[in-house]
Design a protein around this motif. Structure first.
Motif, PDB file in Angstrom:
ATOM      1  N   GLU A 188      -4.325  -4.717   6.272  1.00 14.19           N
ATOM      2  CA  GLU A 188      -4.670  -5.942   5.554  1.00 14.19           C
ATOM      3  C   GLU A 188      -4.123  -5.933   4.133  1.00 14.19           C
ATOM      4  O   GLU A 188      -3.702  -6.971   3.606  1.00 14.19           O
ATOM      5  CB  GLU A 188      -6.187  -6.137   5.552  1.00 14.19           C
ATOM      6  N   ALA A 189      -4.114  -4.764   3.505  1.00 10.97           N
ATOM      7  CA  ALA A 189      -3.549  -4.671   2.155  1.00 10.97           C
ATOM      8  C   ALA A 189      -2.055  -4.957   2.175  1.00 10.97           C
ATOM      9  O   ALA A 189      -1.527  -5.666   1.306  1.00 10.97           O
ATOM     10  CB  ALA A 189      -3.806  -3.285   1.571  1.00 10.97           C
ATOM     11  N   GLU A 190      -1.375  -4.432   3.178  1.00 11.02           N
ATOM     12  CA  GLU A 190       0.069  -4.667   3.289  1.00 11.02           C
ATOM     13  C   GLU A 190       0.358  -6.145   3.556  1.00 11.02           C
ATOM     14  O   GLU A 190       1.340  -6.697   3.064  1.00 11.02           O
ATOM     15  CB  GLU A 190       0.655  -3.810   4.412  1.00 11.02           C
ATOM     16  N   THR A 191      -0.525  -6.797   4.330  1.00 11.28           N
ATOM     17  CA  THR A 191      -0.362  -8.223   4.598  1.00 11.28           C
ATOM     18  C   THR A 191      -0.524  -9.044   3.326  1.00 11.28           C
ATOM     19  O   THR A 191       0.216 -10.002   3.068  1.00 11.28           O
ATOM     20  CB  THR A 191      -1.385  -8.689   5.646  1.00 11.28           C
ATOM     21  N   ALA A 192      -1.500  -8.635   2.507  1.00 13.09           N
ATOM     22  CA  ALA A 192      -1.740  -9.350   1.246  1.00 13.09           C
ATOM     23  C   ALA A 192      -0.665  -9.059   0.215  1.00 13.09           C
ATOM     24  O   ALA A 192      -0.334  -9.909  -0.614  1.00 13.09           O
ATOM     25  CB  ALA A 192      -3.114  -8.979   0.698  1.00 13.09           C
ATOM     26  N   TYR A 193      -0.100  -7.850   0.258  1.00 12.27           N
ATOM     27  CA  TYR A 193       0.908  -7.431  -0.716  1.00 12.27           C
ATOM     28  C   TYR A 193       2.124  -6.876   0.036  1.00 12.27           C
ATOM     29  O   TYR A 193       2.290  -5.659   0.156  1.00 12.27           O
ATOM     30  CB  TYR A 193       0.339  -6.363  -1.649  1.00 12.27           C
ATOM     31  N   PRO A 194       2.965  -7.766   0.596  1.00 11.70           N
ATOM     32  CA  PRO A 194       4.092  -7.314   1.427  1.00 11.70           C
ATOM     33  C   PRO A 194       5.243  -6.740   0.610  1.00 11.70           C
ATOM     34  O   PRO A 194       6.312  -7.327   0.482  1.00 11.70           O
ATOM     35  CB  PRO A 194       4.500  -8.592   2.163  1.00 11.70           C
ATOM     36  N   ILE A 195       4.987  -5.577   0.043  1.00  8.36           N
ATOM     37  CA  ILE A 195       6.010  -4.906  -0.755  1.00  8.36           C
ATOM     38  C   ILE A 195       6.194  -3.490  -0.206  1.00  8.36           C
ATOM     39  O   ILE A 195       5.310  -2.968   0.480  1.00  8.36           O
ATOM     40  CB  ILE A 195       5.622  -4.852  -2.255  1.00  8.36           C
ATOM     41  N   ALA A 197       5.963  -0.523  -1.315  1.00  9.57           N
ATOM     42  CA  ALA A 197       4.956   0.497  -1.627  1.00  9.57           C
ATOM     43  C   ALA A 197       3.768   0.422  -0.677  1.00  9.57           C
ATOM     44  O   ALA A 197       3.235   1.456  -0.249  1.00  9.57           O
ATOM     45  CB  ALA A 197       4.482   0.342  -3.067  1.00  9.57           C
ATOM     46  N   TRP A 198       3.336  -0.794  -0.316  1.00 10.35           N
ATOM     47  CA  TRP A 198       2.193  -0.923   0.571  1.00 10.35           C
ATOM     48  C   TRP A 198       2.567  -0.598   2.006  1.00 10.35           C
ATOM     49  O   TRP A 198       1.755  -0.094   2.773  1.00 10.35           O
ATOM     50  CB  TRP A 198       1.571  -2.319   0.466  1.00 10.35           C
ATOM     51  N   LYS A 199       3.817  -0.908   2.386  1.00 11.56           N
ATOM     52  CA  LYS A 199       4.260  -0.518   3.711  1.00 11.56           C
ATOM     53  C   LYS A 199       4.251   0.999   3.848  1.00 11.56           C
ATOM     54  O   LYS A 199       3.811   1.548   4.865  1.00 11.56           O
ATOM     55  CB  LYS A 199       5.674  -1.054   3.967  1.00 11.56           C
ATOM     56  N   GLN A 200       4.699   1.688   2.822  1.00  8.07           N
ATOM     57  CA  GLN A 200       4.680   3.150   2.839  1.00  8.07           C
ATOM     58  C   GLN A 200       3.246   3.677   2.882  1.00  8.07           C
ATOM     59  O   GLN A 200       2.953   4.666   3.572  1.00  8.07           O
ATOM     60  CB  GLN A 200       5.413   3.688   1.615  1.00  8.07           C
ATOM     61  N   ALA A 201       2.368   3.004   2.142  1.00  4.40           N
ATOM     62  CA  ALA A 201       0.960   3.425   2.128  1.00  4.40           C
ATOM     63  C   ALA A 201       0.331   3.250   3.510  1.00  4.40           C
ATOM     64  O   ALA A 201      -0.474   4.084   3.947  1.00  4.40           O
ATOM     65  CB  ALA A 201       0.179   2.627   1.088  1.00  4.40           C
ATOM     66  N   THR A 202       0.694   2.176   4.206  1.00  7.11           N
ATOM     67  CA  THR A 202       0.168   1.950   5.550  1.00  7.11           C
ATOM     68  C   THR A 202       0.620   3.044   6.504  1.00  7.11           C
ATOM     69  O   THR A 202      -0.171   3.605   7.257  1.00  7.11           O
ATOM     70  CB  THR A 202       0.621   0.579   6.081  1.00  7.11           C
ATOM     71  N   LEU A 203       1.897   3.369   6.456  1.00  5.65           N
ATOM     72  CA  LEU A 203       2.411   4.418   7.331  1.00  5.65           C
ATOM     73  C   LEU A 203       1.771   5.772   7.016  1.00  5.65           C
ATOM     74  O   LEU A 203       1.477   6.560   7.923  1.00  5.65           O
ATOM     75  CB  LEU A 203       3.932   4.506   7.196  1.00  5.65           C
ATOM     76  N   ALA A 204       1.538   6.027   5.726  1.00  8.32           N
ATOM     77  CA  ALA A 204       0.874   7.276   5.342  1.00  8.32           C
ATOM     78  C   ALA A 204      -0.555   7.317   5.872  1.00  8.32           C
ATOM     79  O   ALA A 204      -1.037   8.360   6.340  1.00  8.32           O
ATOM     80  CB  ALA A 204       0.883   7.425   3.827  1.00  8.32           C
TER      81      ALA A 204
END
Length: 421
Positions: A188-195, A197-204
């Protein structure tokens, strides 16, 4: 509906709790028409799943699974007259837990991983753009603090999260609360902030989630039965720890039930970018589901308190773990997680439906005031013990424990979906 300050949270909690108390025992005919809604209205009439701060270390888990069950009910029956009351109750429960979850470092040290079961309701009542920005006192702020608490949680040398304060000990129990919330938060964070850094955070986050699932699997799984023991001690120093794996000696039904539900619920929220992890979790789920189906008691259709000692004197069919297995097997089938194993899908559905029927006939109690009671749920079993067979079968049986009745709602919802087809 969103509530932005801690004082408003407390006010809403108090007001709704008072309204529930005044209506206790008044169950409508419409609510009694389905097992799920009847049990849900009964839980609400008893004001269960509301955090008081006086209910011990499992109180956050009681609130969390109540929220999860009632949220699932509201989603399945959005047009029922009863649904508005259910949604209001979930809000009340979320309000009650939020003040306890605002301090990430404190929460990580003071509550088991079970605390994370409340994260879904906090996210539900947070505006999507608030997930990373809201301050103290808001639902989003509590969700952020809850997520941050994972980073403060102690870990063993392999990176495995301690379940609670017991040194180096990891339990199956914590996966239900950790895994789906951890993944959903970042999606949900990546959806709200599609950048990036958040994509990397999701994968982590997905990688760490799978690492926790896999560590428990590798340390506690019995290769012969396919079942997982309650937990493991990474230091191998606990009185009960296997000298090679660190595993505890017995398969406790409810702890394995938490883990089984965690696999299914985590698969549901995994992002498309995590196909590698989806395949790995699906492999584990199919293996575990097969073992769980084989472990069912052929006489009753339920599952034993201690699954590796079926029929032994003192052992018994336990109602919370049985409900969890029924739910996980039915939901896993519905969502296609046995897509390559049609025979297992069929046997899983048959076992789950039979298990649910046994729970309904044996443990659901029609009270004189119109509510449903729920019996046969064991008290909390901890590895902070001898972890012997005698310990597990000697723990008290609790009446109307929401750890059992909320799991029964989840299983009932899946059975009702099938009946409606």
């Amino acid at each position: 509906m969103r509530v932005s300050t801690q004082s408003n949270l407390a006010a809403v909690t108090l007001a709704f709790a008072l309204s529930v108390t005044s209506a206790a025992g008044e169950i409508t005919d419409a609510a009694r028409s389905k097992n799920s809604t009847w049990m849900a209205s009964s839980i609400m009439s008893r004001s269960q799943g509301i955090m008081t701060g006086k209910g011990g270390s499992s109180e956050l888990l009681q609130a969390g699974i109540t929220q999860r069950a009632l949220t699932a009910l509201a989603a399945q029956y959005p047009d029922d007259a009863f649904t508005s009351d259910v949604k209001a109750y979930v809000l009340s429960s979320a309000c009650s837990v939020s003040p306890f979850l605002q301090n990430a470092s404190y929460d990580a040290l003071s509550y088991p991983l079970d605390r994370l079961s409340n994260g879904h309701a906090l996210l539900d009542y947070s505006a999507p753009t608030d997930n990373m920005t809201s301050g103290p006192g808001s639902f989003a702020g509590a969700a952020v603090a809850l997520r941050d608490s994972i980073d403060y949680n102690r870990r063993n040398d392999e990176g495995g999260l301690w379940y609670f304060t017991y040194p180096q000990w990891s339990y199956l129990d914590g996966m239900y609360s950790l895994a789906p919330f951890y993944v959903r938060y970042h999606v949900e964070a990546e959806t709200a902030y599609p950048i990036p850094a958040w994509k990397q955070a999701t994968l982590a986050a997905v990688n760490d989630t799978y690492h926790q699932i896999d560590l428990l699997w590798s340390h506690t799984r019995n290769a012969s039965s396919g079942l997982l023991a309650h937990g493991y001690d990474a230091s191998r120093t606990a009185v009960w720890a296997d000298p090679d794996t660190g595993a505890s000696p017995h398969v406790w039904g409810r702890s394995l039930g938490w883990y089984a539900m965690a696999l299914v619920d985590t698969l549901e929220v995994l992002p498309d970018s995590a196909s590698e992890y989806r395949d790995l979790i699906l492999e584990k789920w199919n293996s575990l589901a097969s073992a769980v189906v084989k472990a069912v008691d052929p006489t009753t259709g339920g599952w034993w308190q201690i699954l590796d000692e079926p029929g032994r004197e003192g052992n018994y069919i336990e109602s919370s773990g049985s409900a969890m297995f029924a739910y996980a097997l039915l939901k896993g089938t519905r969502l296609g997680y046995f897509a390559t194993n049609a025979d297992l899908a069929s046997t899983a559905v048959d076992a789950a439906i039979r298990g649910h029927e046994y729970l309904t006939d044996t443990f659901v109690v029609r009270e004189t005031n119109g509510t449903l009671g729920y019996n046969g749920t064991v008290s909390v079993c901890s590895l902070n013990s001898t972890a012997t067979y005698e310990y597990y079968v000697g723990q008290p049986i609790n009446y109307n424990s929401v750890l059992g009745s909320a799991a029964y709602i989840l299983a009932s919802l899946e059975v009702e979906r099938l009946a409606a087809l």
